[in-house]
Design a protein around this motif. Sequence first.
Motif, PDB file in Angstrom:
ATOM      1  N   SER A  97       0.856  -1.206   0.000  1.00 60.01           N
ATOM      2  CA  SER A  97       0.000   0.000   0.000  1.00 60.01           C
ATOM      3  C   SER A  97       0.884   1.245   0.000  1.00 60.01           C
ATOM      4  O   SER A  97       0.847   2.060   0.920  1.00 60.01           O
ATOM      5  N   GLN A  98       1.656   1.372  -1.042  1.00 61.90           N
ATOM      6  CA  GLN A  98       2.590   2.505  -1.148  1.00 61.90           C
ATOM      7  C   GLN A  98       2.832   2.837  -2.616  1.00 61.90           C
ATOM      8  O   GLN A  98       2.517   2.041  -3.507  1.00 61.90           O
ATOM      9  N   GLY A  99       3.371   4.014  -2.847  1.00 61.79           N
ATOM     10  CA  GLY A  99       3.618   4.401  -4.236  1.00 61.79           C
ATOM     11  C   GLY A  99       4.301   5.748  -4.334  1.00 61.79           C
ATOM     12  O   GLY A  99       4.890   6.241  -3.362  1.00 61.79           O
ATOM     13  N   ILE A 100       4.205   6.336  -5.528  1.00 60.27           N
ATOM     14  CA  ILE A 100       4.879   7.606  -5.823  1.00 60.27           C
ATOM     15  C   ILE A 100       3.830   8.630  -6.266  1.00 60.27           C
ATOM     16  O   ILE A 100       2.963   8.309  -7.084  1.00 60.27           O
ATOM     17  N   ILE A 101       3.923   9.833  -5.743  1.00 58.02           N
ATOM     18  CA  ILE A 101       2.958  10.877  -6.129  1.00 58.02           C
ATOM     19  C   ILE A 101       3.202  11.304  -7.578  1.00 58.02           C
ATOM     20  O   ILE A 101       4.297  11.709  -7.936  1.00 58.02           O
ATOM     21  N   ARG A 102       2.151  11.133  -8.398  1.00 55.73           N
ATOM     22  CA  ARG A 102       2.247  11.560  -9.807  1.00 55.73           C
ATOM     23  C   ARG A 102       1.795  13.005  -9.954  1.00 55.73           C
ATOM     24  O   ARG A 102       2.318  13.748 -10.779  1.00 55.73           O
ATOM     25  N   ALA A 103       0.777  13.407  -9.207  1.00 57.06           N
ATOM     26  CA  ALA A 103       0.285  14.787  -9.267  1.00 57.06           C
ATOM     27  C   ALA A 103      -0.371  15.095  -7.936  1.00 57.06           C
ATOM     28  O   ALA A 103      -0.915  14.196  -7.292  1.00 57.06           O
ATOM     29  N   ASN A 104      -0.313  16.356  -7.529  1.00 55.55           N
ATOM     30  CA  ASN A 104      -0.977  16.721  -6.278  1.00 55.55           C
ATOM     31  C   ASN A 104      -1.484  18.146  -6.340  1.00 55.55           C
ATOM     32  O   ASN A 104      -1.114  18.931  -7.220  1.00 55.55           O
ATOM     33  N   THR A 105      -2.377  18.454  -5.417  1.00 58.60           N
ATOM     34  CA  THR A 105      -2.802  19.837  -5.231  1.00 58.60           C
ATOM     35  C   THR A 105      -2.776  20.112  -3.736  1.00 58.60           C
ATOM     36  O   THR A 105      -2.890  19.181  -2.935  1.00 58.60           O
ATOM     37  N   THR A 106      -2.634  21.377  -3.375  1.00 53.28           N
ATOM     38  CA  THR A 106      -2.816  21.784  -1.986  1.00 53.28           C
ATOM     39  C   THR A 106      -3.978  22.755  -1.976  1.00 53.28           C
ATOM     40  O   THR A 106      -3.878  23.882  -2.465  1.00 53.28           O
ATOM     41  N   ALA A 107      -5.118  22.272  -1.480  1.00 55.06           N
ATOM     42  CA  ALA A 107      -6.347  23.054  -1.553  1.00 55.06           C
ATOM     43  C   ALA A 107      -6.447  24.002  -0.373  1.00 55.06           C
ATOM     44  O   ALA A 107      -6.215  23.611   0.771  1.00 55.06           O
ATOM     45  N   MET A 108      -6.778  25.244  -0.689  1.00 56.89           N
ATOM     46  CA  MET A 108      -6.922  26.264   0.351  1.00 56.89           C
ATOM     47  C   MET A 108      -8.396  26.554   0.649  1.00 56.89           C
ATOM     48  O   MET A 108      -8.720  27.134   1.674  1.00 56.89           O
ATOM     49  N   ILE A 109      -9.275  26.195  -0.327  1.00 53.17           N
ATOM     50  CA  ILE A 109     -10.694  26.510  -0.141  1.00 53.17           C
ATOM     51  C   ILE A 109     -11.527  25.272  -0.441  1.00 53.17           C
ATOM     52  O   ILE A 109     -11.083  24.351  -1.125  1.00 53.17           O
ATOM     53  N   ASP A 110     -12.756  25.257   0.077  1.00 46.34           N
ATOM     54  CA  ASP A 110     -13.632  24.106  -0.141  1.00 46.34           C
ATOM     55  C   ASP A 110     -14.485  24.312  -1.397  1.00 46.34           C
ATOM     56  O   ASP A 110     -14.312  25.287  -2.138  1.00 46.34           O
ATOM     57  N   ALA A 111     -15.434  23.394  -1.605  1.00 50.48           N
ATOM     58  CA  ALA A 111     -16.238  23.434  -2.828  1.00 50.48           C
ATOM     59  C   ALA A 111     -17.123  24.676  -2.900  1.00 50.48           C
ATOM     60  O   ALA A 111     -17.604  25.036  -3.969  1.00 50.48           O
ATOM     61  N   HIS A 112     -17.374  25.316  -1.783  1.00 52.79           N
ATOM     62  CA  HIS A 112     -18.197  26.527  -1.789  1.00 52.79           C
ATOM     63  C   HIS A 112     -17.359  27.786  -1.923  1.00 52.79           C
ATOM     64  O   HIS A 112     -17.889  28.892  -1.915  1.00 52.79           O
ATOM     65  N   ASP A 168     -15.168  28.630   0.350  1.00 54.34           N
ATOM     66  CA  ASP A 168     -14.822  29.104   1.693  1.00 54.34           C
ATOM     67  C   ASP A 168     -13.446  28.567   2.102  1.00 54.34           C
ATOM     68  O   ASP A 168     -13.102  27.425   1.766  1.00 54.34           O
ATOM     69  N   PRO A 169     -12.682  29.348   2.862  1.00 56.00           N
ATOM     70  CA  PRO A 169     -11.342  28.893   3.267  1.00 56.00           C
ATOM     71  C   PRO A 169     -11.420  27.641   4.140  1.00 56.00           C
ATOM     72  O   PRO A 169     -12.303  27.526   4.988  1.00 56.00           O
ATOM     73  N   LEU A 170     -10.510  26.692   3.908  1.00 53.57           N
ATOM     74  CA  LEU A 170     -10.421  25.499   4.744  1.00 53.57           C
ATOM     75  C   LEU A 170      -9.687  25.854   6.031  1.00 53.57           C
ATOM     76  O   LEU A 170      -8.830  26.744   6.031  1.00 53.57           O
ATOM     77  N   GLU A 171     -10.007  25.165   7.119  1.00 51.77           N
ATOM     78  CA  GLU A 171      -9.326  25.440   8.393  1.00 51.77           C
ATOM     79  C   GLU A 171      -7.826  25.205   8.246  1.00 51.77           C
ATOM     80  O   GLU A 171      -7.013  25.961   8.761  1.00 51.77           O
ATOM     81  N   GLU A 172      -7.473  24.118   7.595  1.00 54.31           N
ATOM     82  CA  GLU A 172      -6.070  23.923   7.223  1.00 54.31           C
ATOM     83  C   GLU A 172      -6.031  23.342   5.814  1.00 54.31           C
ATOM     84  O   GLU A 172      -6.959  22.645   5.405  1.00 54.31           O
ATOM     85  N   PRO A 173      -4.973  23.666   5.050  1.00 53.88           N
ATOM     86  CA  PRO A 173      -4.920  23.204   3.655  1.00 53.88           C
ATOM     87  C   PRO A 173      -5.027  21.682   3.565  1.00 53.88           C
ATOM     88  O   PRO A 173      -4.564  20.967   4.456  1.00 53.88           O
TER      89      PRO A 173
END
Lengths: 159, 387
Positions: A81-96, A98-103
């Motif tokens: 259950s392991q691997g290599i990150i191919r792509a990522n995002t760091t989300a700052m806001i939710d679907a609405h 609004d800012p997330l409490e933490e990214p």
Amino acid sequence: MTFLEKQTDPTTPMHWNGDMQADYFYSNGVAGDKFFKHLMKKDTFLASECPKCGVIFIPPRLYCEDCFCDIPDENWMEVKSQGIIRANTTAMIDAHGDPLEEPVIMALIDIDETDGAMLGRVKTEILDMDLCGLTVKAVLRPKNEREGTMKDILYYEPY
Amino acid sequence: MNDVAVIGAGMTVFQRRLKETGKELSYLATKMALEEAGITKKDIDMVVMGSAPDAFDGIHQKGENLLDGAAGAGKPYVRVFNGGGTGVFAPIAGWWHVASGVADIALVVCEEKMGNCYPHPQTAFRHIWDPILDRPLAPNLVWLFAMEMNRYMTKYNIKKEDIARVAVKNKRNAVGHPCAQLPDEKITIEDVLNSEMMAWPVQRLDISPPSDGASALIFCSKDKVRQFTDDPVWVDGVGWNIDSTMWTNRDLSFPRYVANAARMAYKMAGIHNPRKEIDFAEPYDPFDYKELHHMEGLLLCNKGEAPILTREGVTERDGNMPMCPSGGLMGVGNPIAATMGQKICELYWQLAGKAGKRQIPTDPQVGVGQAWGDIMQMATVAVLRRG
């Protein structure tokens, strides 16, 4: 054009409030049952290999969508259950918006020994936004708390 | 197959949260297209409605709800839908109504009223995911596209400013478009790079906004077209293709399904070298990076080359290969299916010389329009030609 005024407030026009309430049960399916029952007991994933083209699917599948043939039980296998990150995002806001409490870091993780990837959340002390190429492993719930859903994979962390 | 021409198009203004209902928007766009073609409802043989998820308008099976505003009552009428691909798939369906010979004149209407969905239409996207594998992780589309943008940038070593350049170009191109929601004559690359970080690497000005609006298009058979115009615009080729829903198993750096759809359309249109034979394009641009991604998918340049051509000015309205002369989704707005207005109606207006302030100065003869949808997997393509 018939209208050019700008409005962003949805309550400006006369309106009626409604919803489209409906509740569902989603079955895991045959392949899903097998994958999650395994994950409730072990700390590894199951994958399945097409007998014709050799593609190794994760999450595992009952059939190959390209060759359009069955994948028999003997072609299922256990993988780490392991691997290599191919792509990522760091989300700052939710679907609405609004800012997330933490990214939230969400990543597509190429799972070792397979041709597929899993979507997962990542926790790390690394401050870089771009985590492509990082090796990560799954952190799972304690075995006695696993329910047989994707939420049994709490997150991935670097190793 | 019968040859098919375009004889009229219409488009409402695009805005967030309009007062008009979906059927009223449909009526306004339809009326404009009928007036441009010089025909009435009784001349229409069949109607195609394109509209994306029911959850936006909040009306299950909304095709029936929109019917009367789309001149569909009492006629053969069908709604087609493949997410963001709908804006070009609906005209493809309209085309085959006429190409097959079952209709002489077919009307296509595309509508989206995202403003009904409160507090934000992203709520509707919560339920498009695989319920077992994806939904428990609570992803949203912006996060997903952020990962695709990251993959594209990583694979081809693309700088963010070269992506932001597309947002600047399209918002500037939208100046003078009578329907535009977000034209901005003065926007700079720095404005985009300094805008709010939403989901790295996606920032606020990298994304087109949700919107309400409608557009309409009228197709006519070769047999009847001379009644309406001496200088028709023809649909030369159409193509569509969908990749696996197992998107996690795909390399996201190149949209091979767009290339498959483009090859289908180019083959039908007899185009062997798209880079030389196509004069301009309207690739789908809900995010700035998508214009670049789709320009490559449409085989209009090499993989990873679109940002370079954009930097060199090739894709400006007066460049050698203009991209999104309408202003695209980035500048005009993104009421999903209704973006037929930028992607296909714009081809018609440009080729007919009716694009006004947006007119490409080099007398274009062939254009390609494209849309993209579902979970990064659906491509719809059409090639239009003048004369």
